[in-house]
Write a protein that holds these residues in place. Structure first.
Motif, PDB file in Angstrom:
ATOM      1  N   ASP A 159       1.003  -1.163   0.083  1.00  2.00           N
ATOM      2  CA  ASP A 159       0.126   0.008   0.163  1.00  2.00           C
ATOM      3  C   ASP A 159       0.956   1.141  -0.196  1.00  2.00           C
ATOM      4  O   ASP A 159       0.562   2.287  -0.938  1.00  2.00           O
ATOM      5  CB  ASP A 159      -0.827   0.001   1.180  1.00  2.00           C
ATOM      6  CG  ASP A 159      -1.923  -1.040   0.987  1.00  2.00           C
ATOM      7  OD1 ASP A 159      -2.226  -1.593  -0.021  1.00  2.00           O
ATOM      8  OD2 ASP A 159      -2.756  -1.150   2.147  1.00  2.00           O
ATOM      9  N   ASP A 160       1.774   1.256   0.726  1.00  3.13           N
ATOM     10  CA  ASP A 160       2.883   2.529   0.760  1.00  3.13           C
ATOM     11  C   ASP A 160       3.501   2.520  -0.476  1.00  3.13           C
ATOM     12  O   ASP A 160       3.530   3.952  -0.872  1.00  3.13           O
ATOM     13  CB  ASP A 160       3.824   2.234   1.906  1.00  3.13           C
ATOM     14  CG  ASP A 160       4.643   3.260   2.267  1.00  3.13           C
ATOM     15  OD1 ASP A 160       4.142   4.467   2.604  1.00  3.13           O
ATOM     16  OD2 ASP A 160       6.014   3.327   2.088  1.00  3.13           O
ATOM     17  N   ALA A 161       3.877   1.711  -1.059  1.00  3.51           N
ATOM     18  CA  ALA A 161       4.841   1.870  -2.285  1.00  3.51           C
ATOM     19  C   ALA A 161       3.646   2.327  -3.513  1.00  3.51           C
ATOM     20  O   ALA A 161       3.852   3.164  -4.042  1.00  3.51           O
ATOM     21  CB  ALA A 161       5.426   0.755  -2.829  1.00  3.51           C
ATOM     22  N   VAL A 162       2.500   1.713  -3.412  1.00  3.43           N
ATOM     23  CA  VAL A 162       1.472   2.138  -4.368  1.00  3.43           C
ATOM     24  C   VAL A 162       1.069   3.551  -4.135  1.00  3.43           C
ATOM     25  O   VAL A 162       1.199   4.523  -5.211  1.00  3.43           O
ATOM     26  CB  VAL A 162       0.141   1.327  -4.403  1.00  3.43           C
ATOM     27  CG1 VAL A 162      -0.959   1.787  -5.077  1.00  3.43           C
ATOM     28  CG2 VAL A 162       0.522  -0.161  -4.682  1.00  3.43           C
ATOM     29  N   CYS A 163       0.728   4.078  -2.907  1.00  2.00           N
ATOM     30  CA  CYS A 163       0.304   5.517  -2.839  1.00  2.00           C
ATOM     31  C   CYS A 163       1.527   6.489  -3.071  1.00  2.00           C
ATOM     32  O   CYS A 163       1.414   7.569  -3.758  1.00  2.00           O
ATOM     33  CB  CYS A 163      -0.046   5.611  -1.353  1.00  2.00           C
ATOM     34  SG  CYS A 163      -1.705   4.809  -1.241  1.00  2.00           S
ATOM     35  N   GLN A 164       2.602   6.179  -2.600  1.00  3.22           N
ATOM     36  CA  GLN A 164       3.688   6.984  -3.070  1.00  3.22           C
ATOM     37  C   GLN A 164       4.015   7.007  -4.518  1.00  3.22           C
ATOM     38  O   GLN A 164       4.551   8.103  -5.101  1.00  3.22           O
ATOM     39  CB  GLN A 164       5.070   6.739  -2.387  1.00  3.22           C
ATOM     40  CG  GLN A 164       5.062   6.696  -0.806  1.00  3.22           C
ATOM     41  CD  GLN A 164       6.365   6.437  -0.136  1.00  3.22           C
ATOM     42  OE1 GLN A 164       7.308   6.157  -0.583  1.00  3.22           O
ATOM     43  NE2 GLN A 164       6.479   6.359   1.066  1.00  3.22           N
TER      44      GLN A 164
ATOM     45  N   ARG B  47       2.115   7.296  -6.790  1.00  3.75           N
ATOM     46  CA  ARG B  47       1.099   8.031  -7.429  1.00  3.75           C
ATOM     47  C   ARG B  47       1.299   9.571  -7.262  1.00  3.75           C
ATOM     48  O   ARG B  47       0.954  10.188  -7.576  1.00  3.75           O
ATOM     49  CB  ARG B  47      -0.165   7.810  -6.789  1.00  3.75           C
ATOM     50  CG  ARG B  47      -0.863   6.556  -7.122  1.00  3.75           C
ATOM     51  CD  ARG B  47      -2.197   6.198  -6.762  1.00  3.75           C
ATOM     52  NE  ARG B  47      -2.785   5.018  -7.017  1.00  3.75           N
ATOM     53  CZ  ARG B  47      -3.818   4.160  -6.459  1.00  3.75           C
ATOM     54  NH1 ARG B  47      -4.501   4.943  -5.591  1.00  3.75           N
ATOM     55  NH2 ARG B  47      -3.972   2.994  -6.806  1.00  3.75           N
ATOM     56  N   GLY B  48       2.731   9.645  -6.470  1.00  5.32           N
ATOM     57  CA  GLY B  48       3.274  10.949  -6.308  1.00  5.32           C
ATOM     58  C   GLY B  48       2.635  11.708  -5.167  1.00  5.32           C
ATOM     59  O   GLY B  48       2.953  12.894  -4.764  1.00  5.32           O
ATOM     60  N   LEU B  49       2.102  10.889  -4.084  1.00  4.31           N
ATOM     61  CA  LEU B  49       1.423  11.315  -2.759  1.00  4.31           C
ATOM     62  C   LEU B  49       2.768  11.522  -1.814  1.00  4.31           C
ATOM     63  O   LEU B  49       3.349  10.314  -1.576  1.00  4.31           O
ATOM     64  CB  LEU B  49       0.258  10.484  -2.542  1.00  4.31           C
ATOM     65  CG  LEU B  49      -0.616  10.422  -3.662  1.00  4.31           C
ATOM     66  CD1 LEU B  49      -1.800   9.649  -2.883  1.00  4.31           C
ATOM     67  CD2 LEU B  49      -1.333  11.837  -3.773  1.00  4.31           C
TER      68      LEU B  49
ATOM     69  N   PRO C 222      -2.959  14.576   3.004  1.00  3.83           N
ATOM     70  CA  PRO C 222      -4.414  14.209   3.067  1.00  3.83           C
ATOM     71  C   PRO C 222      -4.513  13.259   2.026  1.00  3.83           C
ATOM     72  O   PRO C 222      -5.396  12.205   2.231  1.00  3.83           O
ATOM     73  CB  PRO C 222      -5.189  15.298   3.087  1.00  3.83           C
ATOM     74  CG  PRO C 222      -4.313  16.720   3.490  1.00  3.83           C
ATOM     75  CD  PRO C 222      -2.864  15.925   3.295  1.00  3.83           C
ATOM     76  N   GLU C 223      -3.998  13.392   0.880  1.00  2.00           N
ATOM     77  CA  GLU C 223      -4.115  12.542  -0.440  1.00  2.00           C
ATOM     78  C   GLU C 223      -3.521  11.168  -0.276  1.00  2.00           C
ATOM     79  O   GLU C 223      -4.279  10.243  -0.431  1.00  2.00           O
ATOM     80  CB  GLU C 223      -3.759  13.177  -1.635  1.00  2.00           C
ATOM     81  CG  GLU C 223      -4.356  14.608  -1.894  1.00  2.00           C
ATOM     82  CD  GLU C 223      -3.779  15.616  -1.071  1.00  2.00           C
ATOM     83  OE1 GLU C 223      -2.852  15.713  -0.469  1.00  2.00           O
ATOM     84  OE2 GLU C 223      -4.533  16.707  -1.264  1.00  2.00           O
TER      85      GLU C 223
ATOM     86  N   ALA D  12      -5.933   9.206   2.099  1.00  2.00           N
ATOM     87  CA  ALA D  12      -6.994   8.885   1.707  1.00  2.00           C
ATOM     88  C   ALA D  12      -6.795   7.625   0.722  1.00  2.00           C
ATOM     89  O   ALA D  12      -7.646   6.772   0.583  1.00  2.00           O
ATOM     90  CB  ALA D  12      -7.734  10.046   0.759  1.00  2.00           C
ATOM     91  N   CYS D  13      -5.711   7.734   0.178  1.00  2.00           N
ATOM     92  CA  CYS D  13      -5.279   6.598  -0.878  1.00  2.00           C
ATOM     93  C   CYS D  13      -4.998   5.005   0.096  1.00  2.00           C
ATOM     94  O   CYS D  13      -5.587   4.101  -0.449  1.00  2.00           O
ATOM     95  CB  CYS D  13      -3.822   6.660  -1.379  1.00  2.00           C
ATOM     96  SG  CYS D  13      -3.176   5.557  -2.288  1.00  2.00           S
ATOM     97  N   ARG D  14      -4.503   5.538   1.210  1.00  2.00           N
ATOM     98  CA  ARG D  14      -4.340   4.153   2.104  1.00  2.00           C
ATOM     99  C   ARG D  14      -5.640   3.593   2.702  1.00  2.00           C
ATOM    100  O   ARG D  14      -6.009   2.520   2.638  1.00  2.00           O
ATOM    101  CB  ARG D  14      -3.456   4.529   3.343  1.00  2.00           C
ATOM    102  CG  ARG D  14      -1.915   4.716   3.061  1.00  2.00           C
ATOM    103  CD  ARG D  14      -1.213   3.321   2.376  1.00  2.00           C
ATOM    104  NE  ARG D  14      -1.088   2.720   3.513  1.00  2.00           N
ATOM    105  CZ  ARG D  14      -0.052   2.309   4.326  1.00  2.00           C
ATOM    106  NH1 ARG D  14       0.909   2.798   4.333  1.00  2.00           N
ATOM    107  NH2 ARG D  14      -0.156   1.018   5.212  1.00  2.00           N
ATOM    108  N   LYS D  15      -6.678   4.474   2.930  1.00  2.00           N
ATOM    109  CA  LYS D  15      -8.058   4.360   3.430  1.00  2.00           C
ATOM    110  C   LYS D  15      -8.684   3.801   2.393  1.00  2.00           C
ATOM    111  O   LYS D  15      -9.379   2.684   2.593  1.00  2.00           O
ATOM    112  CB  LYS D  15      -8.612   5.250   3.812  1.00  2.00           C
ATOM    113  CG  LYS D  15      -8.348   5.950   5.275  1.00  2.00           C
ATOM    114  CD  LYS D  15      -9.112   7.163   5.707  1.00  2.00           C
ATOM    115  CE  LYS D  15      -8.751   7.722   6.923  1.00  2.00           C
ATOM    116  NZ  LYS D  15      -9.684   8.794   7.463  1.00  2.00           N
TER     117      LYS D  15
END
Length: 86
Positions: free
Chosen positions: A34-39, A41-43, A48-49, A52-55
């Motif tokens: 999850d951490d790698a996927v959200c990062q 995406r440039g977050l 807050p984004e 939201a991605c992790r949630k």
């Protein structure tokens, strides 16, 4: 040929496989972190984004687990109600 060692190994395998829990929650959907996927995406971590991605990923994972549990329960009910059909 002595089959006792073979039977003992098979029995030990069955005993050990019974110890594995059915409800192991996957690390993430699709095998991704999850951490790698959200990062990826440039977050930025902590934004807050990012939260939201992790949630969103957590909600998707829980929904997939609920669907699998519901399908398993429905199959069990079907088998109980239709014992004549394999």
């Amino acid at each position: 040929m002595n089959s006792k060692p073979f039977v003992a190994i098979v029995f030990a395998g069955l005993v050990l496989s019974a110890c594995s829990p059915r409800y192991q929650t996957p690390t993430a959907m699709g095998g991704d972190d999850d951490d790698a996927v959200c990062q990826s995406r440039g977050l930025a971590v902590g934004s807050p984004e990012y939260v939201a991605c992790r949630k969103d990923r957590d909600v998707q994972r829980n929904a997939a687990t609920s669907r699998a549990d519901r399908r398993q329960r429905d199959l069990g009910e079907y088998m109980l109600n239709h014992p004549d059909r394999p």
